[in-house]
Design a protein around this motif. Structure first.
Motif, short mmCIF file in Angstrom:
data_model
loop_
_atom_site.label_atom_id
_atom_site.label_comp_id
_atom_site.label_asym_id
_atom_site.label_seq_id
_atom_site.Cartn_x
_atom_site.Cartn_y
_atom_site.Cartn_z
N UNK A 92 0.82 -1.21 0.00
CA UNK A 92 0.00 0.00 0.00
C UNK A 92 0.86 1.26 0.00
N UNK A 93 1.87 1.30 0.90
CA UNK A 93 2.62 2.54 1.09
C UNK A 93 4.13 2.38 1.08
N UNK A 94 4.63 1.17 0.95
CA UNK A 94 6.07 0.96 0.89
C UNK A 94 6.69 0.36 2.13
N UNK A 95 5.91 0.12 3.18
CA UNK A 95 6.48 -0.44 4.41
C UNK A 95 6.55 -1.97 4.36
N UNK A 96 5.42 -2.62 4.13
CA UNK A 96 5.42 -4.09 4.07
C UNK A 96 6.29 -4.59 2.93
N UNK A 97 6.25 -3.89 1.81
CA UNK A 97 7.05 -4.31 0.65
C UNK A 97 8.54 -4.20 0.94
N UNK A 98 8.95 -3.24 1.74
CA UNK A 98 10.35 -3.13 2.13
C UNK A 98 10.78 -4.36 2.92
N UNK A 99 9.97 -4.75 3.89
CA UNK A 99 10.27 -5.93 4.70
C UNK A 99 10.26 -7.20 3.84
N UNK A 100 9.30 -7.29 2.94
CA UNK A 100 9.20 -8.47 2.07
C UNK A 100 10.39 -8.55 1.12
N UNK A 101 10.82 -7.42 0.57
CA UNK A 101 11.97 -7.40 -0.34
C UNK A 101 13.23 -7.87 0.39
N UNK A 118 4.54 2.77 -2.89
CA UNK A 118 3.46 1.80 -2.82
C UNK A 118 2.38 2.03 -3.86
N UNK A 119 1.28 1.32 -3.70
CA UNK A 119 0.16 1.40 -4.64
C UNK A 119 -0.67 2.66 -4.40
N UNK A 120 -0.84 3.05 -3.12
CA UNK A 120 -1.68 4.19 -2.78
C UNK A 120 -0.93 5.35 -2.15
N UNK A 121 0.30 5.15 -1.73
CA UNK A 121 1.08 6.23 -1.14
C UNK A 121 0.71 6.54 0.29
N UNK A 122 1.28 7.63 0.79
CA UNK A 122 1.05 8.06 2.15
C UNK A 122 -0.29 8.77 2.30
N UNK A 123 -0.58 9.16 3.54
CA UNK A 123 -1.85 9.84 3.82
C UNK A 123 -1.73 11.34 3.61
N UNK A 124 -2.82 11.95 3.15
CA UNK A 124 -2.86 13.40 2.95
C UNK A 124 -3.30 14.07 4.26
N UNK A 125 -3.53 15.37 4.23
CA UNK A 125 -3.89 16.11 5.44
C UNK A 125 -5.24 15.66 6.01
N UNK A 127 -6.07 12.52 6.07
CA UNK A 127 -5.90 11.14 6.52
C UNK A 127 -6.26 10.10 5.48
N UNK A 128 -6.35 10.50 4.20
CA UNK A 128 -6.71 9.57 3.14
C UNK A 128 -5.50 9.25 2.26
N UNK A 129 -5.48 8.04 1.76
CA UNK A 129 -4.44 7.62 0.82
C UNK A 129 -4.94 7.77 -0.61
N UNK A 130 -4.00 7.75 -1.55
CA UNK A 130 -4.38 7.73 -2.95
C UNK A 130 -4.48 9.10 -3.60
N UNK A 131 -4.02 10.14 -2.92
CA UNK A 131 -4.10 11.46 -3.55
C UNK A 131 -2.73 12.15 -3.67
N UNK A 132 -1.73 11.68 -2.96
CA UNK A 132 -0.42 12.35 -2.96
C UNK A 132 0.62 11.66 -3.83
N UNK A 133 0.67 10.36 -3.73
CA UNK A 133 1.73 9.59 -4.39
C UNK A 133 1.27 8.16 -4.57
N UNK A 134 2.11 7.36 -5.18
CA UNK A 134 1.80 5.96 -5.35
C UNK A 134 1.54 5.59 -6.80
N UNK A 135 1.47 4.29 -7.05
CA UNK A 135 1.28 3.73 -8.39
C UNK A 135 0.08 4.36 -9.08
N UNK A 136 -1.06 4.40 -8.39
CA UNK A 136 -2.29 4.93 -8.99
C UNK A 136 -2.17 6.42 -9.30
#
Length: 145
Positions: A92-101, A118-125, A127-136
């Motif tokens: 989702x955000x790069x944390x689990x994938x870092x551990x898995x890699x 990640x796929x959705x990136x970090x949270x915006x102001x 508290x939602x994901x998917x608007x700042x960064x990420x694959x989508x």
């Protein structure tokens, strides 16, 4: 060569997937995330993502045999085993994938990178994901299941 290679951007990941035959995307989110949020669509480059959970849902417990499950999924994908394969890990955000890699590299499964946004990136102001960064957000191909 088998090693943990650090972070890679979403665009760099897409470029590798598109241009390097022995490069594969490994999505380590949960079945629920794949089903309800979506997955990377690699069909335009003749590939599909490997879907292997890092934690189980809904308990968020680490999958005990993650390296074994990933090894089986890679065998099913018919990637080379000679050390030339590159695995790009996505969550989702790069944390689990870092551990898995890191775990995959330690298990000798290939050159392993973490897709940092990640796929959705970090949270915006709000508290939602998917608007700042990420694959989508980067406009890379994806589809809803």
């Amino acid at each position: 060569m088998t090693e943990y290679c650090g972070d890679i951007s979403c665009q760099e990941a897409w470029d590798k997937i598109s241009n390097e035959p022995a490069t594969l995307l490994v999505d380590v989110r949960t079945q629920a995330e794949w089903s309800f949020v979506g997955v990377a669509d690699l069909s335009s480059v003749g590939k599909i993502p490997v879907l292997v959970e890092w934690v189980d849902f809904p308990n968020a417990r680490l999958i005990a045999d993650f390296p074994g499950r990933l090894r089986k999924a890679l065998e099913d994908a018919n990637l080379p085993r000679d050390g030339s394969r590159t695995l790009l890990f996505l969550c989702r955000s790069g944390h689990r994938s870092d551990l898995a890699a890191k775990a995959a590299a330690e298990a000798g499964l290939g050159r392993c990178f973490n897709i940092v946004e990640g796929f959705e990136g970090g949270v915006d102001v709000s508290g939602h994901r998917g608007s700042l960064e990420g694959w989508k957000v980067r406009g890379l191909p994806w589809r809803q299941n």
